[in-house]
Design an enzyme around this catalytic site. Structure first.
Site, short mmCIF file in Angstrom:
data_model
loop_
_atom_site.label_atom_id
_atom_site.label_comp_id
_atom_site.label_asym_id
_atom_site.label_seq_id
_atom_site.Cartn_x
_atom_site.Cartn_y
_atom_site.Cartn_z
N ALA A 105 0.84 -1.20 0.00
CA ALA A 105 0.00 0.00 0.00
C ALA A 105 0.87 1.25 0.00
O ALA A 105 0.59 2.22 -0.72
CB ALA A 105 -0.94 0.00 1.21
N ASP A 106 1.92 1.25 0.81
CA ASP A 106 2.85 2.38 0.82
C ASP A 106 3.51 2.56 -0.54
O ASP A 106 3.56 3.66 -1.09
CB ASP A 106 3.94 2.14 1.86
CG ASP A 106 3.51 2.53 3.27
OD1 ASP A 106 2.60 3.36 3.41
OD2 ASP A 106 4.09 2.00 4.23
N LEU A 107 4.06 1.48 -1.07
CA LEU A 107 4.85 1.59 -2.30
C LEU A 107 3.99 1.93 -3.51
O LEU A 107 4.41 2.71 -4.38
CB LEU A 107 5.63 0.30 -2.53
CG LEU A 107 6.72 0.03 -1.50
CD1 LEU A 107 7.29 -1.37 -1.68
CD2 LEU A 107 7.84 1.07 -1.61
#
Length: 420
Positions: A183-185
């Site tokens: 989700a971050d990347l």
């Protein structure tokens, strides 16, 4: 020690100035991509502490004595091609300096909770009139609107709330997160796409704009075909572990000495596989001749394939199937990934000098740090690697002299105020 001259940027964003007010992973991963593309990225960090991920270890980079430095592997993964400037924008002098830096930036990237920077007069609404060309990219857990806007967002929570974990894991097992902070990347990747689109718009109109990106929105968007499965059918896509809900055989199989992935995507590939294994009749059997039939009869076909695959070692299947155009591959541990000749040929493992690393690096400079390379390959404006992830405040004086033309006495006075 005499410092070597800076390596000039070669990427397509050379000349772009980015003020990176983000930390942890989503924002830093975005600004690392911008840095790889040639942008001058200045990473703003809290004096004395810096990015939270500097402390997220072990492992840490080792010095000449074999002792841990303050540079964690987590931090090193997302901060290449940046310069670090320490700045406390909560002080009056720090805020004034932040505004000067913003005035020289093309892009600001920040990932504070909704409303945080606004309390210091550094939100987009505070800046838009004074800096009409500014592109201001905010990354939050849930966005600036909606009932969850005030919540903090974390990758793990978003993988669960956004439906990803419901799809991941064995059918009868517990839901699982991904082994990488997807989700971050992915939010970082979408941030880069949005920033480039906003730059294109500014080229035509002269106007900047705000970009509101959230981890949750990204995870929902990233549901892709399983999400569309539900919207189209009204049914939930099944959790199938290492298998595929709509393609068979498309999963892991045990060999005599390990595991392989068999990823047969069409009927012609399946027929070639059947002939190789001495099971040509499967290709004409109405239960298995088409992918739709194979999906409906996976309970009988998959065990039969599994029995065949287990009769030979992994390398046998890879060597036998590749010339036939039947997709098959190993399940590599990360050490095997970085030893793979394809990784070397594509420049996906890179080395940069680092002032705190042990040993002697390229050209007799300080020791070096190994990093994961960029996947972007350009014919005319190549990505290059100019700067290892910086130590805390490593470039404070250089950035203030370069961007704002401050002299040594002015920088000394700023340090006395606590702004740096």
């Amino acid at each position: 020690m005499i410092q070597p001259p800076p390596i000039p940027a070669t990427g397509p964003l050379t000349g772009l100035k980015v003020l990176d007010m983000s930390r942890v992973l989503a924002g830093p991963s975005a600004t690392q991509i911008l840095g790889d593309l040639g942008a001058d990225v200045v990473k703003v960090e809290r004096p004395g502490q810096g990015d939270d991920t500097r402390a997220w270890g072990p492992p840490f980079l080792k010095d000449d004595a074999g002792l841990d430095t303050k540079e964690s592997a987590y931090y090193l993964s997302a901060n290449r091609n940046k310069r670090s400037l320490t700045l406390d924008f909560t002080t009056p002098a720090g805020k004034a300096l932040a505004l000067q830096l913003i005035g020289h930036a093309d892009v600001v990237v920040e990932n504070y909770k909704t409303g945080t920077l606004g309390r210091y007069g550094l939100g987009y609404e505070d800046l838009r009139d004074a800096f009409p060309r500014l592109i201001y990219c905010s990354i939050t857990g849930f966005g600036h609107t909606g009932p969850y806007a005030a919540r903090a967002g974390y990758d793990y929570l978003v993988q669960g709330m956004g439906g990803f974990m419901s799809l991941t894991g064995e059918p009868e097992g517990q839901p699982l997160k991904a082994g990488v902070a997807i989700a971050d990347l992915m939010t970082g990747t979408y941030a880069v796409i949005a920033i480039l689109a906003a730059l294109r718009h500014r080229d035509h109109t002269g106007r900047g704009q705000a970009i509101d990106l959230s981890l949750f929105d990204t995870q929902v968007a990233w549901l892709s075909h399983p999400g569309q499965f539900y919207l189209t059918s009204g049914h939930l896509a099944p959790r199938v572990g290492n298998a595929h809900p709509t393609i068979v055989p498309y999963q892991t199989f045990a060999t005599s000495d390990g595991w392989i992935i068999l990823a047969i995507g069409n009927d012609e590939q399946f027929a070639r596989f059947c002939h190789l294994t001495g099971n040509a009749a499967w290709a004409s059997d109405p239960r298995y001749a088409t992918n739709q039939a194979r999906v409906g009869n996976r309970d009988s076909l998959v065990p039969a394939i599994a029995a065949v695959i287990q009769g030979q070692d992994s390398q046998f299947w890879i060597d036998a199937l590749e010339p036939l155009g039947v997709p098959c591959g190993p399940i590599n541990s990360i050490d095997k990934v970085f030893a793979d000749p394809q990784v070397a040929a594509r420049g996906m493992r890179v080395t940069l000098p680092h002032p705190q690393a042990g040993g002697t690096g390229p050209g007799g400079q300080p020791g070096a740090v190994e990093l994961i390379g960029s996947p972007m390959k350009f014919s005319d404006t190549p990505v290059n690697y100019r700067q290892a992830p910086p130590t805390l405040g490593q470039h404070t004086d250089a950035v203030l002299q370069d961007w704002l033309r401050l002299d040594e006495e002015e920088i000394r006075r700023l340090r006395q105020t606590g702004a740096l």
